[in-house]
Design a protein around this motif. Structure first.
Motif, PDB file in Angstrom:
ATOM      1  N   TRP A  69       4.068   2.554  -8.471  1.00 42.44           N
ATOM      2  CA  TRP A  69       5.371   3.114  -8.824  1.00 42.44           C
ATOM      3  C   TRP A  69       5.583   4.441  -8.108  1.00 42.44           C
ATOM      4  CZ3 TRP A  69       9.109   1.135 -12.094  1.00 42.44           C
ATOM      5  CH2 TRP A  69       8.748  -0.018 -12.785  1.00 42.44           C
ATOM      6  N   ARG A  73      11.481   5.317  -8.467  1.00 43.36           N
ATOM      7  CA  ARG A  73      11.629   3.952  -8.968  1.00 43.36           C
ATOM      8  C   ARG A  73      11.533   3.870 -10.495  1.00 43.36           C
ATOM      9  NH1 ARG A  73       7.382  -0.424  -8.396  1.00 43.36           N
ATOM     10  NH2 ARG A  73       8.445  -2.171  -9.330  1.00 43.36           N
ATOM     11  N   MET A  74      10.906   4.862 -11.105  1.00 46.35           N
ATOM     12  CA  MET A  74      10.744   4.875 -12.562  1.00 46.35           C
ATOM     13  C   MET A  74      12.073   5.150 -13.246  1.00 46.35           C
ATOM     14  SD  MET A  74       7.456   7.285 -13.127  1.00 46.35           S
ATOM     15  CE  MET A  74       6.069   7.037 -12.053  1.00 46.35           C
ATOM     16  N   ARG A  79      10.024   8.899 -16.490  1.00 44.12           N
ATOM     17  CA  ARG A  79       9.542   9.966 -15.605  1.00 44.12           C
ATOM     18  C   ARG A  79       9.446  11.290 -16.367  1.00 44.12           C
ATOM     19  NH1 ARG A  79      12.805   8.858 -11.561  1.00 44.12           N
ATOM     20  NH2 ARG A  79      14.577  10.048 -12.334  1.00 44.12           N
TER      21      ARG A  79
END
Length: 145
Positions: A69, A73-74, A79
């Motif tokens: 990851w 993209r999280m 995050r």
């Protein structure tokens, strides 16, 4: 709801908003403090200030342990839950690690996707298991060990 649980949620709100707006978390914190009907808890302020002070280092740690990851993209909430919890794990010594992990997983369960709680738990468990090798700089104003 315990005071620190509420403070973590308030800190997460600030960090999440700052991330969405690509703004300085300290500016968002100041805005929340100025317009809050209820005062921003002192512990929430401490958490936001700590994450802001160590964000680059925290993000590096997340990328190291979130295998497969990238930060981008999280989900934004995941995050920022990770940022908050890693700050607590590495720089807030008076809170037991198990409490930090449980609170972070609970936030992920309540505020994110079905996959988020296991993901957050896995990343934080890896950070915790490798705490001795994860370099955490001292809090601002404190000399290194």
């Amino acid at each position: 709801m315990p005071a620190r649980t509420k403070a973590r949620k308030r800190a997460l709100d600030v960090l999440f908003e700052a991330d969405l707006r690509a703004a300085d978390p300290l500016e968002i914190l100041a805005d929340h403090t100025a317009r809050a009907d209820t005062p921003v808890p002192e512990y929430a302020v401490r958490l936001v200030e700590g994450v802001a002070a160590h964000r680059a280092e925290i993000d590096r740690i997340i990328e190291q342990f979130a295998v497969g990851w990238t930060l981008q993209r999280m989900p934004t909430v995941d995050r920022n839950i990770l940022r908050l919890a890693i700050y607590e794990l590495l720089w807030v010594t008076e809170v037991p690690d198990a409490v930090v992990l449980a609170e972070a997983v609970k936030l992920a369960q309540d505020l994110s996707t079905a996959e988020s709680a296991p993901f957050v738990n896995g990343v934080l468990a890896a950070v915790r298991a490798n705490q001795a090798t994860v370099t955490a700089s001292p809090p601002p104003g404190e000399p290194p060990d």
